[in-house]
Structure formats: structure tokens, C-alpha cells
Design an enzyme around this catalytic site. Structure first.
Site, PDB file in Angstrom:
ATOM      1  N   CYS A   1       0.846  -1.190   0.000  1.00  0.00           N
ATOM      2  CA  CYS A   1       0.000   0.000   0.000  1.00  0.00           C
ATOM      3  C   CYS A   1       0.888   1.249   0.000  1.00  0.00           C
ATOM      4  O   CYS A   1       1.857   1.324   0.768  1.00  0.00           O
ATOM      5  CB  CYS A   1      -0.903   0.009   1.234  1.00  0.00           C
ATOM      6  SG  CYS A   1      -1.895   1.514   1.315  1.00  0.00           S
TER       7      CYS A   1
ATOM      8  N   GLU B   1       3.441  -6.294   8.240  1.00  0.00           N
ATOM      9  CA  GLU B   1       3.763  -4.875   7.987  1.00  0.00           C
ATOM     10  C   GLU B   1       4.932  -4.437   8.869  1.00  0.00           C
ATOM     11  O   GLU B   1       5.817  -3.685   8.428  1.00  0.00           O
ATOM     12  CB  GLU B   1       2.543  -3.977   8.257  1.00  0.00           C
ATOM     13  CG  GLU B   1       2.867  -2.513   7.962  1.00  0.00           C
ATOM     14  CD  GLU B   1       1.763  -1.541   8.346  1.00  0.00           C
ATOM     15  OE1 GLU B   1       0.579  -1.905   8.277  1.00  0.00           O
ATOM     16  OE2 GLU B   1       2.103  -0.403   8.720  1.00  0.00           O
TER      17      GLU B   1
ATOM     18  N   THR C   1       0.389   1.134  10.369  1.00  0.00           N
ATOM     19  CA  THR C   1      -0.720   1.956   9.841  1.00  0.00           C
ATOM     20  C   THR C   1      -2.076   1.576  10.420  1.00  0.00           C
ATOM     21  O   THR C   1      -3.042   2.318  10.253  1.00  0.00           O
ATOM     22  CB  THR C   1      -0.814   1.792   8.308  1.00  0.00           C
ATOM     23  OG1 THR C   1      -0.957   0.395   8.018  1.00  0.00           O
ATOM     24  CG2 THR C   1       0.406   2.357   7.611  1.00  0.00           C
TER      25      THR C   1
ATOM     26  N   CYS D   1      -3.330   5.082   9.022  1.00  0.00           N
ATOM     27  CA  CYS D   1      -3.830   5.533   7.720  1.00  0.00           C
ATOM     28  C   CYS D   1      -5.269   6.044   7.836  1.00  0.00           C
ATOM     29  O   CYS D   1      -5.958   5.784   8.817  1.00  0.00           O
ATOM     30  CB  CYS D   1      -3.734   4.401   6.701  1.00  0.00           C
ATOM     31  SG  CYS D   1      -4.979   3.136   6.960  1.00  0.00           S
TER      32      CYS D   1
ATOM     33  N   SER E   1      -6.470 -10.166  10.742  1.00  0.00           N
ATOM     34  CA  SER E   1      -6.516  -8.788  10.220  1.00  0.00           C
ATOM     35  C   SER E   1      -6.353  -7.810  11.378  1.00  0.00           C
ATOM     36  O   SER E   1      -7.198  -7.726  12.270  1.00  0.00           O
ATOM     37  CB  SER E   1      -7.859  -8.561   9.512  1.00  0.00           C
ATOM     38  OG  SER E   1      -8.139  -7.180   9.451  1.00  0.00           O
TER      39      SER E   1
ATOM     40  N   SER F   1     -10.013  -5.107   4.982  1.00  0.00           N
ATOM     41  CA  SER F   1      -9.767  -6.182   4.017  1.00  0.00           C
ATOM     42  C   SER F   1     -10.995  -7.083   3.823  1.00  0.00           C
ATOM     43  O   SER F   1     -10.907  -8.112   3.158  1.00  0.00           O
ATOM     44  CB  SER F   1      -8.559  -7.020   4.480  1.00  0.00           C
ATOM     45  OG  SER F   1      -8.648  -7.304   5.865  1.00  0.00           O
TER      46      SER F   1
END
Ligand code: SF4
Length: 309
Positions: free
Chosen positions: A96, A126, A167, A197, A225, A269
Site C-alpha cells: 500500500c 507490515e 498503519t 492511515c 486482520s 480487508s
């Protein structure tokens, strides 16, 4: 009994782009297309892409020479990029752009001689990707307690410092950790607030508003997630019982026994089709009318990489 939907919810621009990259690569080059790590953390999305010919791998040594490989939306350490280059793999990068922005912050700080403290969850891809942007001078803190015990520099005096964040953190948790860092290291520099984000921030704000009107909240999302887990936590922090579910089949009728209003949201997601499935199941179980499924457009789009646009 009523069912209320959070707005915004579900897919963010980074997830839309990552899925499109896999789909376009399959259309253009044909199966198999290799994908390093789950391209986004959602079982339904991953199974759908598998059925279309995507092959999900943990590491690049599972990818045959000459194959096409896609890096997931969570980003990759620099060592993975270097290995792909060395092996001459054809790479499409679904990282991303908002994660790439954090990678560039790390690079800028390290080049300026600052060591970097990342706020994030150990083991999340991440975090591995961002920590892997520089070979040394990187530290990870997961909570306020870690800030107190963090050991920096060899000589006992703290080097110039900067911080970055994952994020998809809880906005409130991140703010508390940033405050602890600033209290211990008053000269630390970082982004204005954090690197959380727009999608994470907007979905947490929306679930907080939803919690004011509901007794129970269902968060549609997979257990791995990060942003979906944070939505469930944010709802519970508002005093509402909340469950994270992948599919409607996981719903238990007893969750609604004392409820007057059930809220539904979805992680960044989780596809809207699954929200519709969950709403229909709750309506069937409780006799509540089905709400309007309409969604707010957040107005963020990321272009596809060259060669796939
Ligand atoms: Fe990008 Fe945020 Fe979506 Fe992650 S949750 S893919 S950082 S927009």
C-alpha cells in the site's frame, strides 16, 4: 430490534489496489501467479484468488525461477526485494502506498543519523517489512510498558531518535505510546501524530459512533486482520459487546438475546459481499428489517503499478 451499519466500513484503497494487482496479473500473464504472503488478510479474498490461479507462498524460495510474484499490501523488507532482483523474478508490488510512505520515513531518519522506534505488533508482516527497511538502529515497541524498558545505543546515552507507527493501530493506543516516548525522549521526532492511515482512522471513528447506538457490534474480518481486531477492541472500549467474525456461519443467536440494536462494520480487508451476508443472517435470526446497504465513498484511489494499468 434494528440493524445499523457503520460508515465507512470494509475495503480501503490499498486493499482494492492489491486485489486488482493480483487479478490483473492473472488476466495478463495467466496462472500461476505467486503471491508472497496473504495479499490482504481475508480468508474469503485469498480463497477467491486461489481459485483464479494465485499461489500463496510464505517466502521467495517457494517461487520457481522466472515466475511472476506479487508482494502483499503489508510491504516487504528490503532483503526480500534484493532476493527477488538477484533471482530475476518478475515483481509487481502491492505494498500500500501508505505503508511505502512509512518505509520512506524510516530511510530518511536513518540517513539523517536518527535511530528509529517503530510502534507496532511483533510478528505482523507490515512490522517485519518496515523494520526491514534498514539493517540496524531499529527498535520495536508494542505498548507503553515497552517504552520504559527500551534499551537504546551501546554507551547508555540515547542517540538522536525518531518514531514511526504501523498503519493499522488503535488511534488511542498509539497516542498513549507516542506520549510515553515523548516523555522519556523529549527530543524524539516523528510524523505530526502517527502513521495510522485514513482508512483505519475513519473505520475506528465510525465504529465509535455506531457503538453509541448499539448493544452488540459484529466486525466482519479475519482473525489475522490487524485493523479488524482494532475495530472490535474500539467497540468494546465503548462498553459494547463486540465479536470479530469471518462469515455469517459464526453468528450465535444468543449474542442478540438482550439486544435492541445490532451494529455491523467490516475491517479494511473484508468484502462488502460478506457484510451483506452477515446483515441478512442477523435479520433472519432477529426479525429486524434489513438496513440500506449504501456506503460512503472516501474518495481515495491508488493507481496500479506500471505494466498492469
Ligand atoms: Fe493501506 Fe490503510 Fe488499507 Fe493498510 S488499511 S492497505 S495502510 S489504506
Amino acid at each position: 430490534m434494528q440493524i445499523l451499519l457503520a460508515n465507512p466500513r470494509g475495503f480501503c484503497a490499498g486493499v482494492e489496489r492489491a486485489i486488482s494487482i493480483v487479478e490483473r496479473a492473472l488476466e495478463k500473464f495467466g496462472a500461476p501467479i505467486y503471491v508472497r504472503h496473504e495479499v490482504v488478510h481475508n480468508r474469503f479474498v485469498v480463497d477467491d484468488l486461489k481459485a483464479k490461479g494465485a499461489v500463496f507462498v510464505h517466502e521467495l524460495d517457494e517461487v520457481p525461477d522466472g515466475a511472476t510474484v506479487i508482494f502483499s499490501a503489508h510491504g516487504v523488507p528490503k532483503s526480500v526485494r534484493a532476493e527477488a532482483e538477484r533471482r530475476d523474478l518478475k515483481v509487481f508490488d502491492a505494498t500500500c502506498p501508505l505503508v511505502t510512505k512509512v518505509h520512506l520515513e524510516v530511510e530518511r531518519h536513518r540517513k539523517a543519523g536518527r535511530e528509529v522506534i517503530m510502534i507496532g505488533h511483533r510478528g505482523h508482516p507490515e512490522v517485519e517489512g518496515t523494520m526491514g527497511q534498514w539493517p540496524d538502529g531499529m527498535y520495536l515497541v508494542e505498548n507503553v510498558a515497552d517504552v520504559a524498558t527500551l534499551k537504546l545505543g551501546a554507551g547508555g546515552t540515547a542517540p538522536p531518535l525518531a518514531y514511526v507507527t504501523q498503519t493499522t493501530l488503535s488511534v488511542d493506543d498509539a497516542a498513549a505510546i507516542v506520549a510515553a516516548l515523548k516523555a522519556r525522549f523529549p527530543d524524539i521526532v516523528g510524523p505530526k501524530k502517527d502513521d495510522i492511515c485514513y482508512a483505519t482512522q475513519n473505520r475506528q471513528d465510525a465504529v465509535r459512533r455506531l457503538a453509541q447506538q448499539c448493544d452488540v457490534i459484529l466486525v466482519v474480518g479475519s482473525p489475522n486482520s490487524s485493523n479488524s481486531n482494532r475495530l472490535r477492541e474500539v467497540a468494546e472500549q465503548q462498553g459494547v459487546k463486540a465479536w470479530l467474525i469471518d462469515r455469517a456461519a459464526e453468528i450465535r443467536p444468543e449474542w442478540f438475546a438482550a439486544a435492541n440494536a445490532v451494529g455491523v462494520t467490516a475491517g479494511a480487508s473484508a468484502p462488502e459481499a460478506l457484510v451483506a451476508e452477515v446483515v441478512a443472517a442477523v435479520a433472519k435470526l432477529t426479525g429486524a428489517p434489513q438496513p440500506e446497504i449504501a456506503q460512503e465513498d472516501e474518495g481515495v484511489r491508488f493507481p496500479l503499478p506500471k505494466g498492469l494499468d
